[in-house]
Design a protein around this motif. Structure first.
Motif, PDB file in Angstrom:
ATOM      1  N   ALA A 119      29.591  49.598  47.218  1.00 42.94           N
ATOM      2  CA  ALA A 119      30.696  48.715  47.569  1.00 42.94           C
ATOM      3  C   ALA A 119      30.714  47.480  46.678  1.00 42.94           C
ATOM      4  O   ALA A 119      31.779  47.043  46.215  1.00 42.94           O
ATOM      5  CB  ALA A 119      30.591  48.304  49.035  1.00 42.94           C
ATOM      6  N   ALA A 120      29.536  46.915  46.419  1.00 41.51           N
ATOM      7  CA  ALA A 120      29.441  45.754  45.533  1.00 41.51           C
ATOM      8  C   ALA A 120      29.879  46.125  44.121  1.00 41.51           C
ATOM      9  O   ALA A 120      30.611  45.379  43.460  1.00 41.51           O
ATOM     10  CB  ALA A 120      28.017  45.211  45.530  1.00 41.51           C
ATOM     11  N   MET A 121      29.437  47.294  43.644  1.00 40.92           N
ATOM     12  CA  MET A 121      29.785  47.743  42.306  1.00 40.92           C
ATOM     13  C   MET A 121      31.284  48.016  42.185  1.00 40.92           C
ATOM     14  O   MET A 121      31.925  47.642  41.189  1.00 40.92           O
ATOM     15  CB  MET A 121      28.998  49.010  41.970  1.00 40.92           C
ATOM     16  N   LEU A 122      31.875  48.634  43.206  1.00 40.79           N
ATOM     17  CA  LEU A 122      33.308  48.930  43.176  1.00 40.79           C
ATOM     18  C   LEU A 122      34.137  47.661  43.290  1.00 40.79           C
ATOM     19  O   LEU A 122      35.223  47.562  42.706  1.00 40.79           O
ATOM     20  CB  LEU A 122      33.658  49.894  44.311  1.00 40.79           C
ATOM     21  N   GLY A 123      33.631  46.685  44.053  1.00 40.42           N
ATOM     22  CA  GLY A 123      34.326  45.410  44.126  1.00 40.42           C
ATOM     23  C   GLY A 123      34.378  44.728  42.771  1.00 40.42           C
ATOM     24  O   GLY A 123      35.415  44.192  42.363  1.00 40.42           O
ATOM     25  N   ALA A 124      33.258  44.755  42.049  1.00 42.19           N
ATOM     26  CA  ALA A 124      33.223  44.194  40.690  1.00 42.19           C
ATOM     27  C   ALA A 124      34.154  44.973  39.764  1.00 42.19           C
ATOM     28  O   ALA A 124      34.825  44.390  38.903  1.00 42.19           O
ATOM     29  CB  ALA A 124      31.797  44.222  40.157  1.00 42.19           C
ATOM     30  N   LEU A 125      34.215  46.290  39.949  1.00 47.29           N
ATOM     31  CA  LEU A 125      35.115  47.108  39.136  1.00 47.29           C
ATOM     32  C   LEU A 125      36.571  46.756  39.412  1.00 47.29           C
ATOM     33  O   LEU A 125      37.402  46.748  38.499  1.00 47.29           O
ATOM     34  CB  LEU A 125      34.872  48.591  39.427  1.00 47.29           C
ATOM     35  N   GLY A 126      36.877  46.447  40.666  1.00 50.02           N
ATOM     36  CA  GLY A 126      38.237  46.024  41.005  1.00 50.02           C
ATOM     37  C   GLY A 126      38.640  44.764  40.261  1.00 50.02           C
ATOM     38  O   GLY A 126      39.769  44.652  39.767  1.00 50.02           O
ATOM     39  N   PHE A 127      37.717  43.801  40.155  1.00 47.67           N
ATOM     40  CA  PHE A 127      37.983  42.591  39.373  1.00 47.67           C
ATOM     41  C   PHE A 127      38.220  42.940  37.906  1.00 47.67           C
ATOM     42  O   PHE A 127      39.091  42.363  37.250  1.00 47.67           O
ATOM     43  CB  PHE A 127      36.816  41.615  39.494  1.00 47.67           C
ATOM     44  N   VAL A 211      31.523  40.565  50.492  1.00 49.10           N
ATOM     45  CA  VAL A 211      30.583  39.602  49.896  1.00 49.10           C
ATOM     46  C   VAL A 211      30.873  39.422  48.409  1.00 49.10           C
ATOM     47  O   VAL A 211      30.995  38.295  47.904  1.00 49.10           O
ATOM     48  CB  VAL A 211      29.130  40.058  50.108  1.00 49.10           C
ATOM     49  N   VAL A 212      31.011  40.536  47.689  1.00 54.60           N
ATOM     50  CA  VAL A 212      31.231  40.465  46.242  1.00 54.60           C
ATOM     51  C   VAL A 212      32.582  39.851  45.919  1.00 54.60           C
ATOM     52  O   VAL A 212      32.697  38.998  45.025  1.00 54.60           O
ATOM     53  CB  VAL A 212      31.114  41.870  45.614  1.00 54.60           C
ATOM     54  N   THR A 213      33.617  40.260  46.629  1.00 56.79           N
ATOM     55  CA  THR A 213      34.958  39.736  46.334  1.00 56.79           C
ATOM     56  C   THR A 213      35.090  38.259  46.725  1.00 56.79           C
ATOM     57  O   THR A 213      35.844  37.524  46.085  1.00 56.79           O
ATOM     58  CB  THR A 213      36.038  40.562  47.050  1.00 56.79           C
ATOM     59  N   THR A 214      34.359  37.831  47.732  1.00 53.46           N
ATOM     60  CA  THR A 214      34.371  36.405  48.093  1.00 53.46           C
ATOM     61  C   THR A 214      33.735  35.576  46.977  1.00 53.46           C
ATOM     62  O   THR A 214      34.269  34.526  46.576  1.00 53.46           O
ATOM     63  CB  THR A 214      33.622  36.171  49.411  1.00 53.46           C
ATOM     64  N   ILE A 215      32.595  36.040  46.473  1.00 53.52           N
ATOM     65  CA  ILE A 215      31.949  35.361  45.348  1.00 53.52           C
ATOM     66  C   ILE A 215      32.871  35.359  44.129  1.00 53.52           C
ATOM     67  O   ILE A 215      33.028  34.334  43.447  1.00 53.52           O
ATOM     68  CB  ILE A 215      30.607  36.045  45.002  1.00 53.52           C
ATOM     69  N   GLY A 216      33.493  36.509  43.860  1.00 52.82           N
ATOM     70  CA  GLY A 216      34.421  36.604  42.730  1.00 52.82           C
ATOM     71  C   GLY A 216      35.616  35.685  42.882  1.00 52.82           C
ATOM     72  O   GLY A 216      36.078  35.090  41.901  1.00 52.82           O
ATOM     73  N   TYR A 217      36.111  35.552  44.122  1.00 51.53           N
ATOM     74  CA  TYR A 217      37.261  34.675  44.370  1.00 51.53           C
ATOM     75  C   TYR A 217      36.934  33.227  44.009  1.00 51.53           C
ATOM     76  O   TYR A 217      37.709  32.551  43.311  1.00 51.53           O
ATOM     77  CB  TYR A 217      37.685  34.764  45.834  1.00 51.53           C
ATOM     78  N   PHE A 218      35.795  32.719  44.484  1.00 51.55           N
ATOM     79  CA  PHE A 218      35.439  31.326  44.209  1.00 51.55           C
ATOM     80  C   PHE A 218      35.179  31.092  42.720  1.00 51.55           C
ATOM     81  O   PHE A 218      35.502  30.030  42.187  1.00 51.55           O
ATOM     82  CB  PHE A 218      34.229  30.910  45.050  1.00 51.55           C
ATOM     83  N   ASN A 219      34.612  32.094  42.045  1.00 50.43           N
ATOM     84  CA  ASN A 219      34.411  31.960  40.599  1.00 50.43           C
ATOM     85  C   ASN A 219      35.738  31.884  39.859  1.00 50.43           C
ATOM     86  O   ASN A 219      35.923  31.042  38.964  1.00 50.43           O
ATOM     87  CB  ASN A 219      33.595  33.142  40.070  1.00 50.43           C
ATOM     88  N   LEU A 220      36.685  32.749  40.230  1.00 52.60           N
ATOM     89  CA  LEU A 220      38.009  32.715  39.600  1.00 52.60           C
ATOM     90  C   LEU A 220      38.743  31.419  39.925  1.00 52.60           C
ATOM     91  O   LEU A 220      39.451  30.865  39.078  1.00 52.60           O
ATOM     92  CB  LEU A 220      38.841  33.909  40.065  1.00 52.60           C
TER      93      LEU A 220
END
Length: 237
Positions: A119-127, A211-220
């Protein structure tokens, strides 16, 4: 130098996993011919249906392991080497360790650990997918950090759901027990217990993706603020 180091590691891991999967297919074919039929007598005993599943999983792994290179060549995008390495390691853990080495029964919560990781890997792939569209000049789109995170979350959860559909179909057609609807002694579960494994997998997929997409959101979001400040400074100059 750093790029070459990661590239060498990626190629080494790729060929190692591919060779192990190919050898496992031959091993499973041989064991299929001598394995007993029916239900296993204990959770560690392998029967014919287990080796049918092993062959299916290994053959699928031998195909999908080439997906990153095919995507890069077809869409002309560069998938980071670290993501490809994670992808190959996931196939190794899920198929070779999970199915061939029977870690799903030997290691507690092995299935849930893999679902969280995937799920974490696929979330990163979505970004990465959204970034590809954002950088495509002919599309001329710039998506907000929230929409990017939402897409990545939905993408990861959808992939996890598709995997559960695959497990259900495999169990129905091949007589396997991927969704753990049956105990080791052949007892078929009913009611809430029959769907608990599937629902746990989907819930873990959703949590890992969140978890991954929340971290990605704040970074973006931080990157967007910095870009606006930089534009403001240039205008003042």
């Amino acid at each position: 130098m750093k790029f070459q180091k990661y590239n060498k590691r990626k190629n080494f891991i790729f060929w190692t996993v591919l060779i192990l999967l190919v050898l496992s297919i031959f091993y499973a074919i041989y064991m299929l011919s001598i394995a007993p039929s029916g239900a296993p007598q204990n959770e560690y005993e392998r029967v014919k249906s287990d080796y049918v599943l092993m062959i299916l999983q290994c053959m699928t792994g031998c195909i999908v392991i080439f997906l990153p290179s095919k995507v890069e060549n077809h869409f002309r995008i560069d998938i980071p080497d670290i993501m490809e390495i994670m992808y190959f390691l996931f196939l190794f853990c899920a198929i070779f360790l999970g199915e061939v080495r029977n870690f799903y029964y030997k290691v507690p919560s092995w299935d849930l650990i893999l679902h969280c990781f995937s799920a974490a890997m696929l979330g990163a792939l979505g970004f990465l997918i959204v970034q590809f569209f954002n950088n495509t000049e002919r599309l001329n789109i710039q998506l907000s950090p929230f929409f990017v995170a939402l897409f990545a979350f939905c993408f990861a959860v959808t992939c996890g759901t598709v995997w559960e559909i695959y497990e259900f179909l495999a169990d129905d057609v091949l007589g396997t027990n991927m969704q753990k609807f049956m105990t080791a002694d052949g007892t078929v579960l009913i009611g809430h217990e029959a769907v608990s494994d599937t629902m746990e997998d989907i819930i873990v997929d959703a949590i890992g993706a969140l978890v991954v997409t929340t971290i990605g959101y704040f970074n973006l979001y931080k990157q967007q603020i910095l870009q606006r400040k930089m534009i403001g400074f240039r205008r003042h100059d």
